[in-house]
Design a protein around this motif. Structure first.
Motif, PDB file in Angstrom:
ATOM      1  N   ARG A   1     -22.312  21.658  16.118  1.00 17.11           N
ATOM      2  CA  ARG A   1     -22.357  23.048  15.190  1.00 17.11           C
ATOM      3  C   ARG A   1     -22.321  22.698  13.777  1.00 17.11           C
ATOM      4  O   ARG A   1     -21.492  21.835  13.534  1.00 17.11           O
ATOM      5  CB  ARG A   1     -21.343  24.026  15.529  1.00 17.11           C
ATOM      6  CG  ARG A   1     -21.404  24.690  17.064  1.00 17.11           C
ATOM      7  CD  ARG A   1     -22.432  25.623  17.165  1.00 17.11           C
ATOM      8  NE  ARG A   1     -22.619  26.429  18.315  1.00 17.11           N
ATOM      9  CZ  ARG A   1     -21.833  27.396  18.846  1.00 17.11           C
ATOM     10  NH1 ARG A   1     -21.183  28.099  17.597  1.00 17.11           N
ATOM     11  NH2 ARG A   1     -22.003  27.654  19.884  1.00 17.11           N
ATOM     12  N   GLU A   2     -22.746  23.349  12.945  1.00 11.93           N
ATOM     13  CA  GLU A   2     -22.716  23.227  11.529  1.00 11.93           C
ATOM     14  C   GLU A   2     -21.047  23.475  11.243  1.00 11.93           C
ATOM     15  O   GLU A   2     -20.464  24.175  11.645  1.00 11.93           O
ATOM     16  CB  GLU A   2     -23.411  24.115  10.827  1.00 11.93           C
ATOM     17  CG  GLU A   2     -23.253  24.264   9.282  1.00 11.93           C
ATOM     18  CD  GLU A   2     -24.050  25.190   8.522  1.00 11.93           C
ATOM     19  OE1 GLU A   2     -24.051  25.369   7.290  1.00 11.93           O
ATOM     20  OE2 GLU A   2     -24.828  26.089   9.315  1.00 11.93           O
ATOM     21  N   GLU A   3     -20.758  22.774  10.309  1.00 11.45           N
ATOM     22  CA  GLU A   3     -19.249  22.447   9.710  1.00 11.45           C
ATOM     23  C   GLU A   3     -19.134  23.852   8.921  1.00 11.45           C
ATOM     24  O   GLU A   3     -19.955  24.216   8.093  1.00 11.45           O
ATOM     25  CB  GLU A   3     -18.776  21.349   9.092  1.00 11.45           C
ATOM     26  CG  GLU A   3     -18.750  20.256  10.151  1.00 11.45           C
ATOM     27  CD  GLU A   3     -17.889  20.214  10.929  1.00 11.45           C
ATOM     28  OE1 GLU A   3     -16.904  21.001  11.041  1.00 11.45           O
ATOM     29  OE2 GLU A   3     -17.722  19.467  12.139  1.00 11.45           O
ATOM     30  N   VAL A   4     -18.052  24.366   8.842  1.00 17.04           N
ATOM     31  CA  VAL A   4     -17.753  25.546   7.844  1.00 17.04           C
ATOM     32  C   VAL A   4     -17.451  24.941   6.421  1.00 17.04           C
ATOM     33  O   VAL A   4     -16.943  23.920   6.087  1.00 17.04           O
ATOM     34  CB  VAL A   4     -16.537  26.256   8.160  1.00 17.04           C
ATOM     35  CG1 VAL A   4     -15.211  25.587   8.019  1.00 17.04           C
ATOM     36  CG2 VAL A   4     -16.262  27.461   7.338  1.00 17.04           C
ATOM     37  N   PRO A   5     -18.390  25.720   5.557  1.00 10.10           N
ATOM     38  CA  PRO A   5     -18.248  25.116   4.144  1.00 10.10           C
ATOM     39  C   PRO A   5     -16.963  24.945   3.649  1.00 10.10           C
ATOM     40  O   PRO A   5     -16.276  25.790   3.557  1.00 10.10           O
ATOM     41  CB  PRO A   5     -19.370  25.859   3.177  1.00 10.10           C
ATOM     42  CG  PRO A   5     -20.138  26.487   4.391  1.00 10.10           C
ATOM     43  CD  PRO A   5     -19.167  26.603   5.406  1.00 10.10           C
ATOM     44  N   GLU A   6     -16.583  24.006   2.528  1.00 10.63           N
ATOM     45  CA  GLU A   6     -15.323  23.903   1.983  1.00 10.63           C
ATOM     46  C   GLU A   6     -15.002  25.029   1.399  1.00 10.63           C
ATOM     47  O   GLU A   6     -13.976  25.501   0.905  1.00 10.63           O
ATOM     48  CB  GLU A   6     -15.399  22.366   1.098  1.00 10.63           C
ATOM     49  CG  GLU A   6     -14.993  21.156   2.172  1.00 10.63           C
ATOM     50  CD  GLU A   6     -14.563  19.955   1.364  1.00 10.63           C
ATOM     51  OE1 GLU A   6     -14.571  20.028   0.201  1.00 10.63           O
ATOM     52  OE2 GLU A   6     -14.424  19.221   2.142  1.00 10.63           O
ATOM     53  N   GLU A   7     -16.055  25.498   0.437  1.00 14.98           N
ATOM     54  CA  GLU A   7     -15.708  26.653  -0.281  1.00 14.98           C
ATOM     55  C   GLU A   7     -15.293  27.870   0.380  1.00 14.98           C
ATOM     56  O   GLU A   7     -14.697  28.379  -0.102  1.00 14.98           O
ATOM     57  CB  GLU A   7     -17.396  27.115  -1.217  1.00 14.98           C
ATOM     58  CG  GLU A   7     -17.256  28.206  -2.345  1.00 14.98           C
ATOM     59  CD  GLU A   7     -17.407  29.351  -1.604  1.00 14.98           C
ATOM     60  OE1 GLU A   7     -16.783  30.421  -2.124  1.00 14.98           O
ATOM     61  OE2 GLU A   7     -18.054  29.558  -0.440  1.00 14.98           O
ATOM     62  N   ARG A   8     -16.063  28.140   1.730  1.00 10.31           N
ATOM     63  CA  ARG A   8     -15.544  29.193   2.469  1.00 10.31           C
ATOM     64  C   ARG A   8     -13.898  28.791   2.727  1.00 10.31           C
ATOM     65  O   ARG A   8     -12.977  30.066   2.676  1.00 10.31           O
ATOM     66  CB  ARG A   8     -16.338  29.163   3.679  1.00 10.31           C
ATOM     67  CG  ARG A   8     -15.654  30.138   4.691  1.00 10.31           C
ATOM     68  CD  ARG A   8     -16.168  31.534   4.511  1.00 10.31           C
ATOM     69  NE  ARG A   8     -15.981  32.481   5.342  1.00 10.31           N
ATOM     70  CZ  ARG A   8     -16.065  33.723   5.585  1.00 10.31           C
ATOM     71  NH1 ARG A   8     -16.019  34.255   4.380  1.00 10.31           N
ATOM     72  NH2 ARG A   8     -16.102  34.546   6.719  1.00 10.31           N
TER      73      ARG A   8
END
Length: 460
Positions: A373-380
């Protein structure tokens, strides 16, 4: 394939620094080549893939030819076996490696600081007056001890990435950290005590029996755990966490806690991260020296886990009722989790009185249902941490971010995590610090973000 995969920016062409690690390992004891490669793998310094055996043997031969190593026959293991040991020239070489890598680290940190300084960012001053007034009101209520409103959390989470509103949120949250925490930060050091296939099969956990990632039972010895705890405590950890599976048992955990407490500095609080406990169990842990308990109502509890959300929620309140400090993060955050879910989890933690709150991103462990799965963005992750800080006010002096996201710390998160041993976000036990992130690096990161760390002189 990304065209940049072959570019130096991918890091693929950077040296892996195998030679100094081999030298350092051999300064402790002479070893056969095979044992040396195993030790190299156990350091965890070279990623999830095991070292290339052929390449390592080739490097050992090259190092022997240059004179930094020498091989001697091992008579006890047969005429063909030999052990490697470091020469006097090798010790000089290791000393030079240390100096060279230190210079390189300082240079890299300088380059990163420059890159961050020139990155085009929105200015907090450009934030519209209406949004600025709204955030100031949220701050005022939080500092007065009021719980946040869900609609306020949702509005804060909805600001566009890299917008002036987000920039103002980050700046305001950092001010709250300065006022509430007095610019003090801390390191949350966790020791994974045991690993075992778990029949509960939480979708995000490497220990799930159904995933086959962890196939057997493994425990660290009490002596090893106490030594790790002592090392972390003396280096400046503010919390020492004992993370155990259900199979470890409460009596054994209490005995272990008692042994660990004797080697920790007084300022370092002992934390239990284990299954749900009733009031009597919590009182026994407190008697053993535990002062903090980690517990969470996970995102999509009851869907990605088999647990009853109502029982998990009741356990959160029980911890505080029994006189323990509650630590509870919004976790494990993935890209599929919406603002409403995040807000609900944040409100649960704050309503239960979590003094240590924050956010943990999900690790999509190979072999589990979230593999690939795609990793959650650091900005989020940074945005969620900033919202926790702003909405938590004085109720939440400690805001943790895991993994360590520098932007989150620039926006007020003041707790970072180091781990060793069994990690539910990994299929393998970490013999050293998980993913190579050390307490010294954690302290240095907190310092760079403007936080002081009590008792961390040894970690500087």
């Amino acid at each position: 394939m990304d065209i940049l995969d072959s570019c130096a920016c991918s890091g693929g062409n950077l040296p892996r620094f195998v030679q100094p690690v081999l030298l350092a390992l051999l300064t402790k004891e002479s070893m056969h080549g095979y044992a040396l490669v195993q030790k190299l793998d156990e350091t965890g310094l070279f990623g999830p893939q095991p070292p290339d055996m052929t390449g390592c043997y080739r490097m050992l031969r090259d190092m022997e030819r240059t004179g930094v190593l020498e091989s001697v026959p091992d008579r006890s293991a047969g005429p063909q076996r030999k052990k490697y040991r470091v020469t006097a020239l090798g010790l000089r070489c290791l000393k030079r490696w240390t100096a060279s890598l230190t210079r390189s680290r300082d240079h890299i940190e300088g380059v990163l600081d420059f890159l961050h300084s020139v990155r085009e960012e929105a200015s907090p001053e450009a934030c519209p007056e209406e949004d600025r007034f709204f955030m100031e009101q949220v701050r005022r209520r939080a500092m007065a001890g009021e719980l946040p409103r869900k609609e306020d959390i949702l509005r804060l989470l909805s600001f566009a990435p890299d917008s002036a509103q987000e920039a103002y949120l980050g700046a305001l949250s950092r001010e709250v950290a300065r006022e509430v925490a007095l610019d003090r930060g801390g390191v949350w050091a966790a020791v994974g005590v045991d690993t075992a296939p778990c029949p509960m099969n939480c979708a995000f956990c490497a220990f799930g029996e159904a995933w086959g990632v962890v196939r057997g039972v493994h425990e660290r010895s009490v002596e090893d755990i106490v030594a790790a705890a002592k090392r972390y405590g003396e280096a400046g950890a503010a919390w020492l966490v004992l993370r155990t599976t259900e199979r470890y048992g409460l009596d054994r955990l209490c005995a272990l806690a008692g042994a660990v407490r004797t080697v920790l500095p007084e300022r370092c609080l002992l934390v239990a991260n284990t299954g749900q406990k009733n009031g009597e169990d919590i009182r026994l842990l407190r008697k053993a020296g535990v002062r903090v308990m980690y517990h969470a109502l996970r995102l999509r509890e009851g869907t990605d886990t088999p647990f009853d959300p109502r029982e998990r929620r009741e356990a959160l309140y029980r911890i505080r009722e029994e006189g323990m400090t509650l630590a509870c993060l919004v976790e494990p955050v993935g890209v599929e989790h919406g603002d409403g879910e995040i807000a609900d989890a944040m409100l649960e933690a704050m309503s239960a009185g979590a003094e240590i709150c924050g956010v943990m991103a999900r690790s999509n462990v190979p072999g589990t249902p979230f593999e690939g799965r795609e990793e959650v963005p650091e900005e989020r992750v940074a945005r969620i941490a900033a919202v926790v800080r702003l909405c938590g006010g004085r109720r939440t002096p400690f805001v943790c971010v895991h993994p360590p996201v520098p932007q989150a710390m620039a926006w007020g998160a003041n707790v970072v995590v180091v781990e060793t041993g069994a990690v539910p976000r990994d299929g393998e036990d970490a013999a050293g610090d998980w993913r190579g992130f050390t307490l010294r690096e954690a302290v240095a990161l907190l310092h760079r973000c403007g936080f002081t760390v009590d008792g961390a002189e040894a970690g500087k």
